[in-house]
Design a protein around this motif. Structure first.
Motif, PDB file in Angstrom:
ATOM      1  N   LYS A 124      21.133  -0.872 -41.025  1.00 16.65           N
ATOM      2  CA  LYS A 124      19.896  -0.717 -41.801  1.00 16.65           C
ATOM      3  C   LYS A 124      20.216  -0.508 -43.274  1.00 16.65           C
ATOM      4  O   LYS A 124      19.538  -1.039 -44.157  1.00 16.65           O
ATOM      5  CB  LYS A 124      19.074   0.460 -41.272  1.00 16.65           C
ATOM      6  N   LEU A 125      21.262   0.252 -43.547  1.00 17.91           N
ATOM      7  CA  LEU A 125      21.686   0.491 -44.923  1.00 17.91           C
ATOM      8  C   LEU A 125      22.176  -0.802 -45.563  1.00 17.91           C
ATOM      9  O   LEU A 125      21.814  -1.117 -46.699  1.00 17.91           O
ATOM     10  CB  LEU A 125      22.779   1.559 -44.956  1.00 17.91           C
ATOM     11  N   ILE A 126      22.971  -1.568 -44.852  1.00 13.64           N
ATOM     12  CA  ILE A 126      23.470  -2.841 -45.371  1.00 13.64           C
ATOM     13  C   ILE A 126      22.299  -3.768 -45.685  1.00 13.64           C
ATOM     14  O   ILE A 126      22.248  -4.388 -46.760  1.00 13.64           O
ATOM     15  CB  ILE A 126      24.445  -3.497 -44.365  1.00 13.64           C
ATOM     16  N   ILE A 127      21.335  -3.850 -44.781  1.00 13.36           N
ATOM     17  CA  ILE A 127      20.153  -4.695 -44.989  1.00 13.36           C
ATOM     18  C   ILE A 127      19.380  -4.227 -46.224  1.00 13.36           C
ATOM     19  O   ILE A 127      18.963  -5.035 -47.061  1.00 13.36           O
ATOM     20  CB  ILE A 127      19.261  -4.695 -43.730  1.00 13.36           C
ATOM     21  N   PHE A 128      19.203  -2.911 -46.360  1.00  9.57           N
ATOM     22  CA  PHE A 128      18.506  -2.342 -47.518  1.00  9.57           C
ATOM     23  C   PHE A 128      19.217  -2.709 -48.821  1.00  9.57           C
ATOM     24  O   PHE A 128      18.593  -3.172 -49.779  1.00  9.57           O
ATOM     25  CB  PHE A 128      18.396  -0.818 -47.359  1.00  9.57           C
ATOM     26  N   LEU A 129      20.534  -2.535 -48.854  1.00  9.11           N
ATOM     27  CA  LEU A 129      21.296  -2.839 -50.066  1.00  9.11           C
ATOM     28  C   LEU A 129      21.270  -4.336 -50.377  1.00  9.11           C
ATOM     29  O   LEU A 129      21.193  -4.726 -51.539  1.00  9.11           O
ATOM     30  CB  LEU A 129      22.734  -2.325 -49.935  1.00  9.11           C
ATOM     31  N   LYS A 166      16.233  -5.681 -32.637  1.00  7.89           N
ATOM     32  CA  LYS A 166      15.753  -4.407 -33.199  1.00  7.89           C
ATOM     33  C   LYS A 166      15.674  -4.470 -34.726  1.00  7.89           C
ATOM     34  O   LYS A 166      14.747  -3.949 -35.328  1.00  7.89           O
ATOM     35  CB  LYS A 166      16.680  -3.273 -32.753  1.00  7.89           C
ATOM     36  N   LEU A 167      16.667  -5.118 -35.356  1.00  8.33           N
ATOM     37  CA  LEU A 167      16.750  -5.140 -36.815  1.00  8.33           C
ATOM     38  C   LEU A 167      16.250  -6.448 -37.428  1.00  8.33           C
ATOM     39  O   LEU A 167      16.295  -6.618 -38.645  1.00  8.33           O
ATOM     40  CB  LEU A 167      18.191  -4.878 -37.254  1.00  8.33           C
ATOM     41  N   ASN A 168      15.802  -7.372 -36.568  1.00  7.54           N
ATOM     42  CA  ASN A 168      15.278  -8.656 -37.035  1.00  7.54           C
ATOM     43  C   ASN A 168      16.304  -9.436 -37.861  1.00  7.54           C
ATOM     44  O   ASN A 168      15.994  -9.957 -38.940  1.00  7.54           O
ATOM     45  CB  ASN A 168      13.977  -8.464 -37.823  1.00  7.54           C
ATOM     46  N   TYR A 187      26.928  -1.130 -29.650  1.00  3.82           N
ATOM     47  CA  TYR A 187      26.657  -0.422 -30.899  1.00  3.82           C
ATOM     48  C   TYR A 187      25.859   0.841 -30.616  1.00  3.82           C
ATOM     49  O   TYR A 187      24.958   0.838 -29.783  1.00  3.82           O
ATOM     50  CB  TYR A 187      25.875  -1.332 -31.851  1.00  3.82           C
ATOM     51  N   SER A 188      26.182   1.902 -31.334  1.00  2.76           N
ATOM     52  CA  SER A 188      25.487   3.180 -31.183  1.00  2.76           C
ATOM     53  C   SER A 188      24.446   3.329 -32.293  1.00  2.76           C
ATOM     54  O   SER A 188      24.325   2.481 -33.178  1.00  2.76           O
ATOM     55  CB  SER A 188      26.488   4.336 -31.252  1.00  2.76           C
ATOM     56  N   ASP A 189      23.738   4.444 -32.262  1.00  2.00           N
ATOM     57  CA  ASP A 189      22.741   4.732 -33.298  1.00  2.00           C
ATOM     58  C   ASP A 189      23.385   4.791 -34.682  1.00  2.00           C
ATOM     59  O   ASP A 189      22.744   4.466 -35.679  1.00  2.00           O
ATOM     60  CB  ASP A 189      22.021   6.042 -32.989  1.00  2.00           C
ATOM     61  N   GLU A 190      24.644   5.193 -34.744  1.00  2.00           N
ATOM     62  CA  GLU A 190      25.352   5.260 -36.031  1.00  2.00           C
ATOM     63  C   GLU A 190      25.503   3.862 -36.646  1.00  2.00           C
ATOM     64  O   GLU A 190      25.308   3.677 -37.844  1.00  2.00           O
ATOM     65  CB  GLU A 190      26.727   5.912 -35.852  1.00  2.00           C
TER      66      GLU A 190
END
Length: 92
Positions: free
Chosen positions: A51-56, A12-14, A42-45
């Motif tokens: 996603k935040l970690i990847i962005f940062l 999902k997050l590649n 893992y949940s949606d949280e």
């Protein structure tokens, strides 16, 4: 609430399952639960957190700095500011 296995989440997050396990080991993201058969779920949280970690990481932050941001009581404000400046997603 959706639940994802580590393999589903990686697709999902590649990112790789190894990366997710590493982030777990470092305390950046933990599974919402572990199944009776030992699968990390893992949940949606956690998806949002990853996603935040990847962005940062894409912005050039080190994992050590990301952990500090996630643990800081004012970290949400910094994240909102970064989203506003970097992507025009202004929540403030």
């Amino acid at each position: 609430m959706s639940e994802y296995t580590i393999g589903d989440l990686a697709k999902k997050l590649n990112i790789t399952t190894r990366t997710i396990r590493y982030y777990d080991q470092k305390g950046l993201v933990k599974p919402s639960r572990v199944s009776e058969s030992g699968y990390r779920l893992y949940s949606d949280e956690q998806v949002k957190q990853l996603k935040l970690i990847i962005f940062l990481k894409e912005l050039g932050f080190s994992l050590k700095d990301i952990q500090k941001i996630l643990e800081d009581k004012n970290g949400d404000k910094l994240i909102d500011l970064l989203l506003c400046v970097g992507h025009g997603i202004c929540l403030v």
